[in-house]
Design a protein around this motif. Structure first.
Motif, mmCIF file in Angstrom:
data_model
loop_
_atom_site.group_PDB
_atom_site.id
_atom_site.type_symbol
_atom_site.label_atom_id
_atom_site.label_comp_id
_atom_site.label_asym_id
_atom_site.label_seq_id
_atom_site.Cartn_x
_atom_site.Cartn_y
_atom_site.Cartn_z
ATOM 1 N N PHE A 75 0.827 -1.210 0.000
ATOM 2 C CA PHE A 75 0.000 0.000 0.000
ATOM 3 C C PHE A 75 0.862 1.261 0.000
ATOM 4 O O PHE A 75 0.469 2.292 -0.560
ATOM 5 C CB PHE A 75 -1.021 -0.019 1.148
ATOM 6 C CG PHE A 75 -0.633 0.694 2.414
ATOM 7 C CD1 PHE A 75 -0.773 2.062 2.540
ATOM 8 C CD2 PHE A 75 -0.171 -0.027 3.508
ATOM 9 C CE1 PHE A 75 -0.450 2.714 3.720
ATOM 10 C CE2 PHE A 75 0.159 0.609 4.689
ATOM 11 C CZ PHE A 75 0.025 1.991 4.789
ATOM 12 N N VAL A 76 2.055 1.187 0.590
ATOM 13 C CA VAL A 76 2.933 2.354 0.562
ATOM 14 C C VAL A 76 3.562 2.535 -0.824
ATOM 15 O O VAL A 76 3.863 3.655 -1.226
ATOM 16 C CB VAL A 76 4.024 2.236 1.649
ATOM 17 C CG1 VAL A 76 5.061 3.349 1.522
ATOM 18 C CG2 VAL A 76 3.395 2.293 3.042
ATOM 19 N N GLN A 77 3.728 1.469 -1.550
ATOM 20 C CA GLN A 77 4.420 1.544 -2.838
ATOM 21 C C GLN A 77 3.482 1.500 -4.040
ATOM 22 O O GLN A 77 3.949 1.430 -5.173
ATOM 23 C CB GLN A 77 5.444 0.403 -2.928
ATOM 24 C CG GLN A 77 6.576 0.564 -1.920
ATOM 25 C CD GLN A 77 7.617 -0.528 -1.983
ATOM 26 O OE1 GLN A 77 7.317 -1.668 -2.345
ATOM 27 N NE2 GLN A 77 8.855 -0.185 -1.649
ATOM 28 N N GLN A 78 2.176 1.569 -3.796
ATOM 29 C CA GLN A 78 1.217 1.578 -4.905
ATOM 30 C C GLN A 78 0.211 2.709 -4.676
ATOM 31 O O GLN A 78 -0.883 2.510 -4.145
ATOM 32 C CB GLN A 78 0.503 0.220 -5.005
ATOM 33 C CG GLN A 78 1.440 -0.921 -5.362
ATOM 34 C CD GLN A 78 0.784 -2.291 -5.238
ATOM 35 O OE1 GLN A 78 -0.375 -2.416 -4.853
ATOM 36 N NE2 GLN A 78 1.539 -3.326 -5.548
ATOM 37 N N PRO A 79 0.555 3.927 -5.075
ATOM 38 C CA PRO A 79 -0.335 5.080 -4.820
ATOM 39 C C PRO A 79 -1.559 5.058 -5.720
ATOM 40 O O PRO A 79 -1.521 4.530 -6.838
ATOM 41 C CB PRO A 79 0.567 6.272 -5.148
ATOM 42 C CG PRO A 79 1.514 5.749 -6.189
ATOM 43 C CD PRO A 79 1.790 4.324 -5.786
ATOM 44 N N TYR A 80 -2.640 5.626 -5.197
ATOM 45 C CA TYR A 80 -3.867 5.758 -5.993
ATOM 46 C C TYR A 80 -4.569 7.042 -5.570
ATOM 47 O O TYR A 80 -5.063 7.152 -4.442
ATOM 48 C CB TYR A 80 -4.792 4.555 -5.776
ATOM 49 C CG TYR A 80 -6.141 4.719 -6.436
ATOM 50 C CD1 TYR A 80 -6.289 4.583 -7.811
ATOM 51 C CD2 TYR A 80 -7.267 5.044 -5.676
ATOM 52 C CE1 TYR A 80 -7.523 4.747 -8.423
ATOM 53 C CE2 TYR A 80 -8.510 5.215 -6.280
ATOM 54 C CZ TYR A 80 -8.633 5.074 -7.647
ATOM 55 O OH TYR A 80 -9.856 5.243 -8.255
ATOM 56 N N PHE A 124 11.141 -0.180 -9.983
ATOM 57 C CA PHE A 124 11.340 1.208 -9.566
ATOM 58 C C PHE A 124 12.371 1.847 -10.488
ATOM 59 O O PHE A 124 13.292 1.185 -10.962
ATOM 60 C CB PHE A 124 11.846 1.282 -8.120
ATOM 61 C CG PHE A 124 10.939 0.625 -7.123
ATOM 62 C CD1 PHE A 124 9.875 1.321 -6.578
ATOM 63 C CD2 PHE A 124 11.148 -0.688 -6.738
ATOM 64 C CE1 PHE A 124 9.035 0.722 -5.658
ATOM 65 C CE2 PHE A 124 10.309 -1.305 -5.819
ATOM 66 C CZ PHE A 124 9.240 -0.600 -5.278
ATOM 67 N N GLY A 125 12.238 3.128 -10.726
ATOM 68 C CA GLY A 125 13.241 3.842 -11.490
ATOM 69 C C GLY A 125 14.538 3.926 -10.714
ATOM 70 O O GLY A 125 14.599 3.609 -9.522
ATOM 71 N N ASP A 139 -2.569 15.512 -8.927
ATOM 72 C CA ASP A 139 -1.262 15.643 -9.574
ATOM 73 C C ASP A 139 -0.191 16.085 -8.588
ATOM 74 O O ASP A 139 0.966 15.628 -8.652
ATOM 75 C CB ASP A 139 -1.345 16.643 -10.731
ATOM 76 C CG ASP A 139 -2.091 16.090 -11.935
ATOM 77 O OD1 ASP A 139 -2.239 14.850 -12.016
ATOM 78 O OD2 ASP A 139 -2.529 16.892 -12.782
ATOM 79 N N ASP A 140 -0.544 16.987 -7.655
ATOM 80 C CA ASP A 140 0.407 17.403 -6.623
ATOM 81 C C ASP A 140 0.851 16.199 -5.785
ATOM 82 O O ASP A 140 2.035 16.052 -5.464
ATOM 83 C CB ASP A 140 -0.220 18.446 -5.694
ATOM 84 C CG ASP A 140 -0.460 19.785 -6.369
ATOM 85 O OD1 ASP A 140 0.229 20.080 -7.364
ATOM 86 O OD2 ASP A 140 -1.348 20.524 -5.905
ATOM 87 N N LEU A 141 -0.110 15.368 -5.416
ATOM 88 C CA LEU A 141 0.211 14.197 -4.598
ATOM 89 C C LEU A 141 1.143 13.254 -5.344
ATOM 90 O O LEU A 141 2.095 12.714 -4.767
ATOM 91 C CB LEU A 141 -1.073 13.474 -4.192
ATOM 92 C CG LEU A 141 -2.025 14.244 -3.272
ATOM 93 C CD1 LEU A 141 -3.271 13.415 -2.992
ATOM 94 C CD2 LEU A 141 -1.347 14.623 -1.955
ATOM 95 N N ASN A 199 6.198 10.610 -6.130
ATOM 96 C CA ASN A 199 7.228 10.110 -7.036
ATOM 97 C C ASN A 199 8.613 10.632 -6.688
ATOM 98 O O ASN A 199 9.627 10.004 -7.011
ATOM 99 C CB ASN A 199 6.880 10.478 -8.481
ATOM 100 C CG ASN A 199 5.663 9.732 -8.993
ATOM 101 O OD1 ASN A 199 5.373 8.622 -8.555
ATOM 102 N ND2 ASN A 199 4.938 10.344 -9.917
ATOM 103 N N THR A 200 8.672 11.773 -6.012
ATOM 104 C CA THR A 200 9.963 12.345 -5.633
ATOM 105 C C THR A 200 10.489 11.745 -4.335
ATOM 106 O O THR A 200 11.678 11.398 -4.242
ATOM 107 C CB THR A 200 9.842 13.872 -5.481
ATOM 108 O OG1 THR A 200 9.411 14.435 -6.725
ATOM 109 C CG2 THR A 200 11.176 14.490 -5.081
#
Length: 434
Positions: A127-132, A232-233, A191-193, A198-199
């Motif tokens: 859940f931490v690594q799959q944002p929605y 992951f990038g 988009d802000d989230l 992503n950063t």
């Protein structure tokens, strides 16, 4: 992959404890600590991203952005909600209790469980690594967080604390409430989230600490298997935009506010303008300043008893010293019917600190032993052990490193750190009156 080859074991023989650490290929730092005889296991996943990190260059971009205040806390709230489920429900199915919190410089997600560790670790990592995020879910959350902000607007303790912080850091983002304001969160978009996520939520900017009933090799294998199935990038440096910096002249000596309270509340804040040493030396510095305040103000000392007998302080009185990424400050606070005397007495004690400390030197060993006792007591709590992990702030120090540093701390160390902090500090007094 042979797990035994990548786990670095550090033993603390006198305490009968060991910590196992490694960094996965994607950059995630994993810290595992088995606790024999414990039934509960606690896990906490943390990103080095908090309320002060609103201005930065997004990953894979070149121009800086400035996102609305409160976005780190807003993002924490939204991480649990997915398209077809809520992560809280999944934890509940496997008998775990979950939570999260945001500080000035970090955001953490956690769970505690007595069973199904593998399943709960998978839920946490997934859940931490799959944002929605969608516009609809973001707008719904604005009302929820708006109510939370209004609730804290009526909390005198919270208002006293942030009033003091606002005085000490008037130009830095530290003075902004962690949750933001109703107006600032109204500007947050999906988009802000995603930009913030992503950063700052790349595994290379995160750590996972697991403490309790576990087998280190087996637990690392579970974590590695979960991560191996994700893409992951490449890791890249976090590029935060430096904020404006306040000077001592920017800090008001006093500020008074009126709220619906029955008794005045005073918060004396001290901002350090000296430099906190890097790495483990910074942990020694923090321990020394904390012990300084114990010597000056602990509840069995002369100052406390004198002020208590004069009804200037009561059992609401407290103090603490904090080192954050890029900031360090102390606060002494309490409810009092004599706010002017409260401020005057504490100011006088701090002004006379070198002589006060010298007079209290006979109590140094006792005060240090009390601090060591509190730390050893915390080692019986899997939550306390995991939460004491300092991440990049003190070069990944653990509660056991903190104990060793505290045991080796001398009175001369305390004097030197106190002189550095107090001689370069600036004071403010924030008072709330009925």
């Amino acid at each position: 992959m042979e797990v035994t080859k990548v786990l670095n074991k550090e033993s603390y023989d006198r305490l009968g404890e060991s910590i196992y650490q490694t960094t996965l290929a994607n950059g995630l730092r994993v810290i595992l600590m088995p606790k024999a005889g414990f039934h509960k296991t606690f896990a906490i996943m943390t990103t080095d991203y908090g309320a002060v990190d609103n201005a930065f260059v997004p990953r894979d971009q070149t121009e800086p952005v400035r996102l609305p205040d409160g976005i780190a806390h807003f993002l924490e709230h939204k991480m649990f909600e997915k398209e077809d489920h809520d992560a809280f429900d999944l934890f509940g199915q496997y008998g775990a209790s979950a939570n999260a919190f945001t500080s000035f410089t970090q955001t953490s997600y956690l769970f505690a469980t007595t069973s199904h560790l593998k399943e709960n670790l998978d839920i946490l990592l997934d859940f931490v690594q799959q944002p929605y995020f969608t516009a609809a879910t973001v707008n719904k959350e604005k009302g929820i967080i708006g109510q939370e902000i209004k609730m804290y607007d009526d909390d005198p303790g919270w208002q006293s604390y942030f009033g003091m912080i606002g005085n000490l850091y008037p130009k830095e983002p530290l003075h902004i409430d962690i949750a933001g304001t109703v107006d600032s969160i109204a500007k947050i978009t999906a988009d802000d989230l995603y930009t913030a996520y992503n950063t700052f939520y790349h595994p290379s900017n995160m750590s996972l600490v697991v403490v309790g009933q576990l087998d280190p090799e087996e637990t690392l294998r579970w974590i590695s298997d979960n991560q191996d199935h994700k893409t992951f990038g490449p890791a890249s440096p976090i590029r935060r935009v430096p904020s404006a910096q306040s000077t001592p002249a920017d800090i008001p000596a006093t500020q008074t506010r009126h709220l619906a309270v029955t008794r005045p509340r005073v918060n004396l804040g001290l901002r350090g303008f000296d430099t906190v040493p890097a790495g483990r030396a910074g942990l020694q510095y923090s321990a020394a300043i904390s012990l300084m305040f114990d010597l000056l103000f602990n509840d069995s000392g002369d100052n406390y008893l004198r002020l208590y007998d004069a009804n200037i302080i009561d059992d609401s009185f407290g103090y603490d010293f904090q080192v954050q990424r890029g900031a360090h400050f102390a606060q002494l606070t309490g409810d009092t019917d004599q706010p002017e005397q409260f401020a005057q007495e504490l100011t006088a004690i701090l002004r006379d600190a070198p002589a006060q400390l010298e007079a209290a030197k006979p109590q140094f060993v006792l005060v240090k032993q009390e601090a060591i006792g509190r730390l050893v007591g915390a080692m019986n709590s899997v939550e306390a052990i995991a939460n004491q992990y300092d991440g990049p702030l003190f070069s990944g120090a653990t509660i056991f490193d903190e104990l060793a540093i505290l045991e080796d701390l001398t009175f001369t160390d305390l004097q030197e750190a106190s002189e550095a902090f107090l001689s370069a500090s600036q004071q403010t007094i924030h008072t709330i009156l009925p």
